[in-house]
Design a protein around this motif. Structure first.
Motif, PDB file in Angstrom:
ATOM      1  N   VAL A  15      36.062  27.898  39.273  1.00 16.99           N
ATOM      2  CA  VAL A  15      37.254  27.712  38.430  1.00 16.99           C
ATOM      3  C   VAL A  15      37.834  29.056  38.030  1.00 16.99           C
ATOM      4  CG1 VAL A  15      38.111  26.722  36.276  1.00 16.99           C
ATOM      5  CG2 VAL A  15      36.370  25.517  37.597  1.00 16.99           C
ATOM      6  N   LEU A  16      36.965  29.986  37.643  1.00 16.81           N
ATOM      7  CA  LEU A  16      37.438  31.318  37.264  1.00 16.81           C
ATOM      8  C   LEU A  16      38.103  32.019  38.444  1.00 16.81           C
ATOM      9  CD1 LEU A  16      37.626  33.624  35.233  1.00 16.81           C
ATOM     10  CD2 LEU A  16      35.297  34.291  35.867  1.00 16.81           C
ATOM     11  N   THR A  17      37.508  31.875  39.643  1.00 23.66           N
ATOM     12  CA  THR A  17      38.088  32.498  40.835  1.00 23.66           C
ATOM     13  C   THR A  17      39.448  31.900  41.158  1.00 23.66           C
ATOM     14  OG1 THR A  17      35.835  32.817  41.664  1.00 23.66           O
ATOM     15  CG2 THR A  17      37.638  33.094  43.230  1.00 23.66           C
ATOM     16  N   GLN A  18      39.579  30.595  40.992  1.00 29.26           N
ATOM     17  CA  GLN A  18      40.868  29.951  41.251  1.00 29.26           C
ATOM     18  C   GLN A  18      41.943  30.491  40.303  1.00 29.26           C
ATOM     19  OE1 GLN A  18      40.813  25.734  40.614  1.00 29.26           O
ATOM     20  NE2 GLN A  18      42.888  25.412  41.406  1.00 29.26           N
ATOM     21  N   ASN A  19      41.607  30.654  39.035  1.00 28.82           N
ATOM     22  CA  ASN A  19      42.582  31.195  38.069  1.00 28.82           C
ATOM     23  C   ASN A  19      42.985  32.618  38.429  1.00 28.82           C
ATOM     24  OD1 ASN A  19      42.543  28.849  36.547  1.00 28.82           O
ATOM     25  ND2 ASN A  19      40.812  29.544  35.303  1.00 28.82           N
ATOM     26  N   VAL A  20      42.014  33.421  38.865  1.00 26.03           N
ATOM     27  CA  VAL A  20      42.335  34.794  39.254  1.00 26.03           C
ATOM     28  C   VAL A  20      43.254  34.800  40.469  1.00 26.03           C
ATOM     29  CG1 VAL A  20      41.366  36.957  40.112  1.00 26.03           C
ATOM     30  CG2 VAL A  20      40.227  35.734  38.267  1.00 26.03           C
ATOM     31  N   GLY A  21      42.986  33.932  41.442  1.00 25.63           N
ATOM     32  CA  GLY A  21      43.844  33.857  42.621  1.00 25.63           C
ATOM     33  C   GLY A  21      45.260  33.429  42.274  1.00 25.63           C
ATOM     34  N   VAL A  22      45.401  32.489  41.341  1.00 24.13           N
ATOM     35  CA  VAL A  22      46.737  32.045  40.927  1.00 24.13           C
ATOM     36  C   VAL A  22      47.472  33.171  40.213  1.00 24.13           C
ATOM     37  CG1 VAL A  22      47.982  30.456  39.426  1.00 24.13           C
ATOM     38  CG2 VAL A  22      46.100  29.623  40.837  1.00 24.13           C
ATOM     39  N   LEU A  23      46.766  33.897  39.328  1.00 23.46           N
ATOM     40  CA  LEU A  23      47.415  34.985  38.601  1.00 23.46           C
ATOM     41  C   LEU A  23      47.863  36.095  39.539  1.00 23.46           C
ATOM     42  CD1 LEU A  23      45.020  35.227  35.513  1.00 23.46           C
ATOM     43  CD2 LEU A  23      47.345  34.334  35.552  1.00 23.46           C
ATOM     44  N   LYS A  68      48.716  35.596  42.621  1.00 20.67           N
ATOM     45  CA  LYS A  68      49.629  34.994  43.602  1.00 20.67           C
ATOM     46  C   LYS A  68      49.089  35.148  45.029  1.00 20.67           C
ATOM     47  CE  LYS A  68      53.643  35.778  40.663  1.00 20.67           C
ATOM     48  NZ  LYS A  68      54.995  36.399  40.537  1.00 20.67           N
ATOM     49  N   VAL A  69      47.787  34.868  45.169  1.00 21.49           N
ATOM     50  CA  VAL A  69      47.173  34.883  46.494  1.00 21.49           C
ATOM     51  C   VAL A  69      47.522  33.582  47.210  1.00 21.49           C
ATOM     52  CG1 VAL A  69      45.008  35.070  47.753  1.00 21.49           C
ATOM     53  CG2 VAL A  69      45.342  36.363  45.636  1.00 21.49           C
ATOM     54  N   ASP A  70      47.957  33.667  48.442  1.00 20.65           N
ATOM     55  CA  ASP A  70      48.440  32.484  49.163  1.00 20.65           C
ATOM     56  C   ASP A  70      47.320  31.509  49.506  1.00 20.65           C
ATOM     57  OD1 ASP A  70      50.944  33.570  49.016  1.00 20.65           O
ATOM     58  OD2 ASP A  70      50.805  34.575  50.969  1.00 20.65           O
ATOM     59  N   ARG A  71      46.180  32.001  49.918  1.00 18.14           N
ATOM     60  CA  ARG A  71      45.102  31.106  50.349  1.00 18.14           C
ATOM     61  C   ARG A  71      44.212  30.710  49.170  1.00 18.14           C
ATOM     62  NH1 ARG A  71      40.457  34.256  51.418  1.00 18.14           N
ATOM     63  NH2 ARG A  71      40.809  36.485  51.071  1.00 18.14           N
ATOM     64  N   ARG A  72      43.423  29.656  49.365  1.00 18.41           N
ATOM     65  CA  ARG A  72      42.532  29.145  48.314  1.00 18.41           C
ATOM     66  C   ARG A  72      41.219  29.928  48.369  1.00 18.41           C
ATOM     67  NH1 ARG A  72      44.185  24.405  46.165  1.00 18.41           N
ATOM     68  NH2 ARG A  72      42.055  23.907  45.511  1.00 18.41           N
ATOM     69  N   THR A 122      35.918  41.340  44.156  1.00 18.01           N
ATOM     70  CA  THR A 122      36.616  42.567  44.554  1.00 18.01           C
ATOM     71  C   THR A 122      37.049  42.520  46.008  1.00 18.01           C
ATOM     72  OG1 THR A 122      35.373  43.839  42.918  1.00 18.01           O
ATOM     73  CG2 THR A 122      36.416  45.066  44.698  1.00 18.01           C
ATOM     74  N   HIS A 123      36.153  42.110  46.906  1.00 16.76           N
ATOM     75  CA  HIS A 123      36.439  42.177  48.340  1.00 16.76           C
ATOM     76  C   HIS A 123      37.134  40.936  48.880  1.00 16.76           C
ATOM     77  CE1 HIS A 123      33.401  45.289  47.785  1.00 16.76           C
ATOM     78  NE2 HIS A 123      33.871  45.843  48.895  1.00 16.76           N
ATOM     79  N   GLU A 124      37.071  39.842  48.150  1.00 14.87           N
ATOM     80  CA  GLU A 124      37.672  38.618  48.667  1.00 14.87           C
ATOM     81  C   GLU A 124      38.998  38.282  47.983  1.00 14.87           C
ATOM     82  OE1 GLU A 124      37.764  35.541  51.377  1.00 14.87           O
ATOM     83  OE2 GLU A 124      36.288  37.140  51.181  1.00 14.87           O
ATOM     84  N   VAL A 125      39.155  38.643  46.705  1.00 14.57           N
ATOM     85  CA  VAL A 125      40.355  38.254  45.949  1.00 14.57           C
ATOM     86  C   VAL A 125      41.199  39.476  45.609  1.00 14.57           C
ATOM     87  CG1 VAL A 125      41.223  37.019  43.942  1.00 14.57           C
ATOM     88  CG2 VAL A 125      39.080  36.317  44.996  1.00 14.57           C
ATOM     89  N   LEU A 126      40.587  40.451  44.933  1.00  7.86           N
ATOM     90  CA  LEU A 126      41.358  41.599  44.476  1.00  7.86           C
ATOM     91  C   LEU A 126      41.835  42.462  45.631  1.00  7.86           C
ATOM     92  CD1 LEU A 126      39.230  42.705  41.381  1.00  7.86           C
ATOM     93  CD2 LEU A 126      41.101  41.072  41.505  1.00  7.86           C
ATOM     94  N   ALA A 127      41.150  42.395  46.767  1.00  9.97           N
ATOM     95  CA  ALA A 127      41.584  43.183  47.927  1.00  9.97           C
ATOM     96  C   ALA A 127      42.936  42.727  48.465  1.00  9.97           C
ATOM     97  CB  ALA A 127      40.533  43.089  49.036  1.00  9.97           C
ATOM     98  N   GLU A 128      43.392  41.534  48.057  1.00  9.08           N
ATOM     99  CA  GLU A 128      44.702  41.056  48.504  1.00  9.08           C
ATOM    100  C   GLU A 128      45.835  41.898  47.915  1.00  9.08           C
ATOM    101  OE1 GLU A 128      45.376  38.668  50.605  1.00  9.08           O
ATOM    102  OE2 GLU A 128      43.301  38.105  50.999  1.00  9.08           O
ATOM    103  N   VAL A 129      45.604  42.508  46.735  1.00 15.74           N
ATOM    104  CA  VAL A 129      46.658  43.304  46.091  1.00 15.74           C
ATOM    105  C   VAL A 129      46.282  44.775  45.974  1.00 15.74           C
ATOM    106  CG1 VAL A 129      47.532  41.334  44.787  1.00 15.74           C
ATOM    107  CG2 VAL A 129      45.713  42.747  43.799  1.00 15.74           C
ATOM    108  N   ASP A 130      45.044  45.131  46.330  1.00 20.02           N
ATOM    109  CA  ASP A 130      44.585  46.515  46.167  1.00 20.02           C
ATOM    110  C   ASP A 130      43.761  46.894  47.391  1.00 20.02           C
ATOM    111  OD1 ASP A 130      43.795  48.988  45.263  1.00 20.02           O
ATOM    112  OD2 ASP A 130      42.210  48.204  43.966  1.00 20.02           O
ATOM    113  N   ASP A 131      44.209  47.939  48.083  1.00 19.23           N
ATOM    114  CA  ASP A 131      43.484  48.409  49.255  1.00 19.23           C
ATOM    115  C   ASP A 131      42.575  49.596  48.952  1.00 19.23           C
ATOM    116  OD1 ASP A 131      45.356  50.283  48.739  1.00 19.23           O
ATOM    117  OD2 ASP A 131      46.282  50.285  50.728  1.00 19.23           O
ATOM    118  N   GLY A 132      42.417  49.944  47.680  1.00 21.59           N
ATOM    119  CA  GLY A 132      41.570  51.064  47.296  1.00 21.59           C
ATOM    120  C   GLY A 132      42.322  52.352  47.084  1.00 21.59           C
ATOM    121  N   ALA A 133      43.548  52.461  47.608  1.00 22.22           N
ATOM    122  CA  ALA A 133      44.360  53.673  47.430  1.00 22.22           C
ATOM    123  C   ALA A 133      45.697  53.352  46.778  1.00 22.22           C
ATOM    124  CB  ALA A 133      44.593  54.356  48.774  1.00 22.22           C
TER     125      ALA A 133
END
Length: 589
Positions: free
Chosen positions: A44-52, A54-58, A82-93
């Protein structure tokens, strides 16, 4: 799909920024405080983070395939997020200016999940909004470390706690006492967030007013979370005419912006005159100071942007100009850094603190090794003494076979040698003791000089405080004297006003009497003229005889004096009012 374990790859910047606040949300889901949370809750927490974000996939469906256990520790979940959700908006640089909105949204969400335990305090001083802002600052500066029970916890070290407390005390308009802080913080090894709040509320925020606390917390929040390097009033030259317009600006590490508040009509007009409210800063931007010139605005400086556009600004004074230039240089230097500016400063402070602790540890080891060397030397000397005593005893036993005379001479010579050796050893021991004593005395004198310097500074501060109190008392006495003089002047003014009114009444009365006397005089003159024109039938002497003339009563001198004063007053009145009354009198005559 992630199947590897956390550890080797470098964590993305956004994951580092939200890791501490995520821990509080994770801890709120861990009701048993075992350090693990079920995947169903984390889904549930991961789903909320993905919605916030705006990640396209579930992305929440991927957590079921991550590892084989049904529960995850915090480090495992952080690696997955970090590697599955946040990497969609942040590539480390990615620069922090592009991550700030995601950072704020995620930390606000994690705060909503874990805030219940922090808002239920016995005697709260900070408001809920202030607690949230302090939570953001705490998460930015804190570190994760294992507790005594082996579970992970987020704590703030004494160095960063001192920095936050200094900002708060200074923002409240008080004097920062570093010695007092370290005395209080010495019994606390590390500060968790509840201890952090209790420490600030109990020691520094207890006697402060609520608006002052709110303003102070907002100032700290803007500095640490808003990344505001400088904020104040400057003059900006309009792009279309040589006109300087005053406006409020602030510098963050990636732009020069106007404060994000609701603009008044006047502020909106100013924004139209001088241009847009945000000027982006890049490493290729440069800042130039312009020397003061006659017939020109002082304290000028310019910003040359990457697009070769020139922004001309002017500070209110030279000190403010230096602060603006320093803030702009810092902002340009850290404009593309993926970490917040305050986080970088915190890392520098922690590194310096670690180096200082390493130097202190090395110094303690060095001193301990010197003490060990001295002890070993003394033990060797004692062993040599014992060995020498044994050798002398053996020599005595060997010399026992000699003749008694030679034995006596040999014993005397050996005794002399023993005494000389003991004397040399005692002399060397005294020298060693003297060296140690001198080192201790020098250290003690240095500590004493530091203490005297601190006492001198404290006395100077007390003296300055007493002088300020005396000045304030003198000002209050002077203010009371001025107030009393003002009341006395008002009293005299009222008295003069009453006298003026009384004199005005007397003046009107005198004028009325003069007018009545003039009218009577004119009437009498008219009657006399009428009598002169009428011929008398008989002529009689109207002049009394000498005897009758002597019996006529004379007027008193007071009546004549009063009439003279009236006549004089009437003359002045006629002169001041013009020739109107005098002309009427002549015509009547």
């Amino acid at each position: 799909m992630l199947t590897c374990s956390p550890g080797s790859p470098a964590m993305a910047t956004l994951g580092q920024l939200v890791a501490n606040s995520l821990w509080f949300a994770f801890d709120a889901l861990d009701h048993q405080k075992t350090g693990v949370v079920t995947k169903s809750q984390l889904k549930v927490l991961t789903q909320n983070v993905g919605v916030l974000l705006k990640v396209d996939r579930r992305v929440e469906n991927c957590i079921e395939d991550y590892l084989s256990s049904k529960q995850l520790t915090f480090e495992q979940y952080l690696y997955f997020l970090t590697h599955e959700v946040l990497a969609e908006v942040d590539d480390g640089a990615t620069p922090y200016k592009d991550l700030k909105l995601h950072h704020d949204i995620l930390e606000n969400t994690f705060w909503l999940l874990g805030r219940t335990a922090f808002l239920q305090r016995d005697t709260p001083v900070f408001s809920e909004d202030s607690v949230y802002k302090l939570f953001r600052i705490f998460c930015l500066l804190a570190d994760r470390s294992p507790s005594r029970k082996g579970l992970l916890q987020v704590t703030l070290n004494v160095q960063e706690m001192s920095e936050v407390t200094r900002y708060l005390v200074t923002a409240l308009g008080r004097e920062w006492d570093c010695h007092d802080f370290h005395q209080l913080a010495s019994i606390i090894s590390c500060f968790t967030f509840p201890v952090f709040l209790t420490f600030l509320e109990g020691r520094y925020a207890q006697d402060a007013e609520v608006p002052a606390l709110h303003q102070a917390v907002n100032g700290i929040y803007n500095s640490f979370i808003g990344q505001v390097l400088k904020r104040g009033k400057v003059y900006q030259r309009a792009w279309w005419a040589p006109v300087w317009v005053s406006r409020e600006l602030e510098i963050v590490p990636w732009a020069v912006t106007a404060p994000s508040q609701k603009l008044s009509p006047k502020a909106a007009a100013v924004a139209i005159v001088v241009g847009k409210a945000e000027v982006p800063l890049t490493p290729s931007a440069t800042v130039h100071s312009i020397p003061d010139e006659p017939d020109a605005r002082n304290c000028r400086f310019t910003i040359c942007l990457e697009s070769n556009k020139l922004v001309q600004l002017a500070a209110t004074d030279h000190r403010s100009k230096s602060e603006w230039l320093r803030a702009l240089d810092t902002a340009i230097q850290y404009s593309t850094d993926p970490m917040p500016y305050q986080s970088i400063l915190s890392a520098i402070r922690k590194s310096e603190h670690a180096e200082e602790e390493a130097r202190e540890t090395a110094e303690r080891i060095r001193r301990a090794s010197q003490a060990d060397i001295i002890e070993n030397t003394q033990a060797e000397l004692m062993a040599e003494k014992l060995a020498r005593a044994e050798a002398e005893a053996a020599a005595k036993q060997e010399a026992a076979a000699r003749q008694e005379e030679e034995k006596r001479v040999t014993e005397l010579q050996k005794l002399r040698l023993q005494l000389e050796t003991l004397l040399e050893e005692e002399t060397q021991a005294k020298r060693d003791e003297e060296i140690v004593r001198n080192l201790q005395a020098r250290v003690l004198s240095e500590e004493w000089e530091k203490r005297e310097e601190l006492e001198r500074l404290q006395a100077e501060q007390r003296r300055m405080l007493d002088e300020e109190k005396k000045k304030r008392q003198a000002f209050e006495v002077l203010q009371e004297e001025k107030d009393s003089q003002l009341r006395e002047a008002e009293k005299r003014l009222r008295k003069l006003e009453a006298d003026r009114l009384r004199l005005d009444r007397e003046l009107r009365s005198a004028r009325e009497k003069i007018v009545m006397s003039e009218r009577g005089k004119e009437l009498l003159e008219a009657k006399m003229k009428v009598k002169e024109r009428t011929p008398p039938v008989r002529t009689y002497s109207l002049r009394p005889i000498r005897k009758e003339r002597g019996s006529t009563p004379m007027r008193s001198s007071s009546f004549n004096a009063h009439a003279a004063r009236l006549f004089k007053f009437r003359s002045k009145t006629e002169d001041s009012n013009g020739n109107e009354n005098s002309n009427g009198t002549v015509e009547s005559v």
